[in-house]
Scaffold this active site. Sequence first.
Site, mmCIF file in Angstrom:
data_model
loop_
_atom_site.group_PDB
_atom_site.id
_atom_site.type_symbol
_atom_site.label_atom_id
_atom_site.label_comp_id
_atom_site.label_asym_id
_atom_site.label_seq_id
_atom_site.Cartn_x
_atom_site.Cartn_y
_atom_site.Cartn_z
ATOM 1 N N GLY A 1 -50.915 34.278 -5.466
ATOM 2 C CA GLY A 1 -50.944 32.823 -5.532
ATOM 3 C C GLY A 1 -50.481 32.095 -4.298
ATOM 4 N N TYR B 1 -66.007 46.646 -3.638
ATOM 5 C CA TYR B 1 -65.646 45.306 -4.087
ATOM 6 C C TYR B 1 -66.526 44.876 -5.253
ATOM 7 C CZ TYR B 1 -64.576 40.284 -3.701
ATOM 8 O OH TYR B 1 -64.198 38.989 -3.956
#
Length: 249
Positions: free
Chosen positions: A15, A151
């Site tokens: 975050g 990914y």
Amino acid sequence: MQLELNGRNAVIAGGSRGIGRSIALAFAQAGANVSICARGESALRATGAELRRSGRVVHAAVCDLSDGEAVKSYVTAAAQALGGIDVLVNNASGFGLSDDEAGWAASINVDLLAPVRASRAALPYLEKSQGSIIHISSISGLQPSARTPPYGAVKAALIQLTLSQAARLADKRIRVNCIAPGSIEFPGGTWEQRKTTDPKLYNSVLGSIRFGRLGTPEEIANVTLFLASSAASWITGQTIAVDGGQMLG
């Protein structure tokens, strides 16, 4: 419709920068107490200071999300600091782009196992609050990802995990949803760097987006805020692509 999270406790794994930072700020502005973690202490400290200006309870901790014990310790500390957990957002990525052992390990450990471990650690608190889990995946998990196989494959697994968790946790009244961002640009981010390091790739991606621009972290944060709010009380097991029509191209 006003989206608010007054008094709720939100934990954002990953975050401090980009999408995660914007989610944390949006949650704090909507009235939530917020905990964030990241590996980099400098960005974590800066975002923590921004969050504290909201007047909400803020917790920020350095955490290597590829380390299972560190994830468990972080979530437990976040719950204690905030007084519980109402929302868990799994945003971090190891950016395992190369099709080799290192690329696969980075993707699996951070993009997949960290959400699994964080969800497990947060579950007792989410049961009490009848809260929600939001995973941040990618449109790479919804279409072929020839340039970055690890990914794409792991982001697809995260979308499947969303379905399985939603089905398993519905009887506990815990909602689980997923967001699949398209290409997002922000200062210091991958796509801003590629403007100069790989302009051919950047312009190719830009040309594939029907809206004619890359997305912003705030546009992902807005959808995350909606999914975390009571306005989304009847939504679970869903993956929402936020890509400006990128997949349409």
